[in-house]
Scaffold this motif. Structure first.
Motif, mmCIF file in Angstrom:
data_model
loop_
_atom_site.group_PDB
_atom_site.id
_atom_site.type_symbol
_atom_site.label_atom_id
_atom_site.label_comp_id
_atom_site.label_asym_id
_atom_site.label_seq_id
_atom_site.Cartn_x
_atom_site.Cartn_y
_atom_site.Cartn_z
ATOM 1 N N ILE A 86 1.079 -0.762 -0.277
ATOM 2 C CA ILE A 86 0.156 -0.767 0.184
ATOM 3 C C ILE A 86 1.058 0.971 -0.410
ATOM 4 O O ILE A 86 2.167 1.481 0.442
ATOM 5 N N ARG B 147 -6.585 5.309 3.097
ATOM 6 C CA ARG B 147 -7.858 6.304 2.790
ATOM 7 C C ARG B 147 -7.376 7.329 4.643
ATOM 8 O O ARG B 147 -7.564 5.772 5.338
ATOM 9 N N LEU C 9 -15.903 2.928 0.003
ATOM 10 C CA LEU C 9 -15.235 2.087 -1.125
ATOM 11 C C LEU C 9 -15.444 1.241 -2.339
ATOM 12 O O LEU C 9 -14.966 1.773 -3.871
ATOM 13 N N THR D 213 -14.158 3.331 -6.082
ATOM 14 C CA THR D 213 -13.553 2.310 -6.956
ATOM 15 C C THR D 213 -14.128 1.475 -8.097
ATOM 16 O O THR D 213 -14.896 0.751 -6.977
ATOM 17 N N ASP E 169 -12.007 -0.499 -9.448
ATOM 18 C CA ASP E 169 -10.404 -1.123 -9.427
ATOM 19 C C ASP E 169 -10.747 -2.724 -8.477
ATOM 20 O O ASP E 169 -10.430 -2.583 -7.342
ATOM 21 N N VAL F 175 -8.164 -4.488 -7.526
ATOM 22 C CA VAL F 175 -6.761 -5.125 -6.910
ATOM 23 C C VAL F 175 -6.913 -3.779 -5.619
ATOM 24 O O VAL F 175 -7.028 -4.396 -4.282
ATOM 25 N N GLU F 176 -7.275 -3.449 -5.816
ATOM 26 C CA GLU F 176 -7.972 -1.417 -5.231
ATOM 27 C C GLU F 176 -9.096 -2.307 -3.967
ATOM 28 O O GLU F 176 -8.965 -2.476 -2.918
ATOM 29 N N LEU F 177 -9.435 -2.907 -4.867
ATOM 30 C CA LEU F 177 -11.636 -3.788 -4.312
ATOM 31 C C LEU F 177 -10.240 -4.941 -3.159
ATOM 32 O O LEU F 177 -11.199 -4.395 -1.518
ATOM 33 N N THR G 139 -7.675 -6.320 -2.002
ATOM 34 C CA THR G 139 -6.712 -4.843 -0.640
ATOM 35 C C THR G 139 -7.576 -4.545 0.461
ATOM 36 O O THR G 139 -7.233 -4.824 1.357
ATOM 37 N N TRP G 140 -8.315 -3.479 -0.260
ATOM 38 C CA TRP G 140 -8.710 -2.423 0.988
ATOM 39 C C TRP G 140 -10.167 -3.409 2.084
ATOM 40 O O TRP G 140 -10.145 -2.961 2.501
#
Length: 207
Positions: free
Chosen positions: A103, A107, A165, A169, A171, A173-175, A177-178
Motif C-alpha cells: 500500500i 485512505r 470503498l 472505485t 479497480d 486490486v484496490e477492492l 486489498t482494502w
C-alpha cells in the motif's frame, strides 16, 4: 483479587493487555505519519511487541502447569490469556497486510478506525487493571459495557468504509486489498469485545 504470594495471574493479564495497547498505538502512529518506505521498520517493531506478548503468555501457561490452586479456573486463565493475545495478533495483522499488499497511500477514514482500535485496547487495559479487584469492583461492569459500545462503533465504521470503498472505485486490486484490510481492522475491535465477554463470564462464575 491479588495473591499474597506466588505468581500473580491478574498482574500478568494487565501486562498482556499492555502489549495490545502498545501495538495499537504503533499502528495508529504509523497510519497517521504514513510513509511506505518506513513500513518494514514499523513491521519489525510491531513483531517485537507481538513476540514479547507471546513469551508473556507462555510464562502464564508455564506457571499454570505447576499451579496447585489457581485464583480462577484453569480454563478461564487459558482462554483469557489467549483472547488478550489474539488482540495483539490482530493489530499486527493489519500492518502486515498493509505491507504485504504494498500500500502506497492510506485512505483518510482508516485513521478513524486505528484511533478507535487504540481506544478499544486502552479500555481493555483499564478493564484488566480493574479485574484485579473484580469481587469488589463497582466499575467493572461499566468498562465491559464501554468495550461493547466501542465494538458496535467499529461495526458501523466498517460498514460505512466498505460502502465508501465500493462507491469510489471499480479497480479489482484496490477492492481486494482494502476489503481485506478493512476486515482486519474490524477484527481488532471484535477481539477486544471477546476479552470483555470472557471477563463477564468469569465474574458471573465467581460471584
Amino acid at each position: 483479587m491479588k495473591r499474597k504470594k506466588g505468581f500473580n495471574y491478574f498482574e500478568a493479564f494487565v501486562n498482556l493487555s499492555k502489549y495490545s495497547l502498545s501495538s495499537a498505538e504503533i499502528l495508529h502512529k504509523t497510519m497517521t505519519e504514513f510513509k511506505s518506505s518506513q513500513l518494514p521498520n514499523r513491521v519489525k517493531e510491531m513483531h517485537e511487541i507481538e513476540h514479547s506478548a507471546d513469551l508473556a503468555k507462555h510464562d502464564i501457561m508455564n506457571h499454570l502447569v505447576k499451579e496447585f490452586l489457581p485464583p480462577i479456573e484453569r480454563e478461564d486463565i487459558i482462554t483469557l490469556s489467549q483472547e488478550i493475545d489474539d488482540v495483539t495478533d490482530s493489530v499486527e495483522d493489519v500492518l502486515l497486510f498493509i505491507n504485504m499488499f504494498n500500500i502506497k497511500s492510506i485512505r483518510a477514514e482508516v485513521l478513524k478506525f486505528t484511533k478507535l482500535i487504540s481506544t478499544c485496547c486502552k479500555s481493555v487495559y483499564e478493564l484488566m487493571i480493574e479485574f484485579q479487584n473484580f469481587k469488589h469492583s463497582k466499575s467493572l461492569h461499566n468498562k465491559i459495557v464501554e468495550i461493547n459500545r466501542l465494538e458496535e462503533e467499529g461495526d458501523g465504521l466498517y460498514m460505512e468504509m466498505m460502502r465508501n470503498l465500493y462507491s469510489s472505485t471499480k479497480d479489482p486490486v484496490e477492492l481486494m486489498t482494502w476489503t481485506e484490510i478493512l476486515h482486519r481492522l474490524e477484527k481488532c475491535c471484535d477481539n477486544c469485545e471477546d476479552v470483555a465477554d470472557i471477563i463477564e463470564q468469569i465474574v458471573m462464575k465467581n460471584s
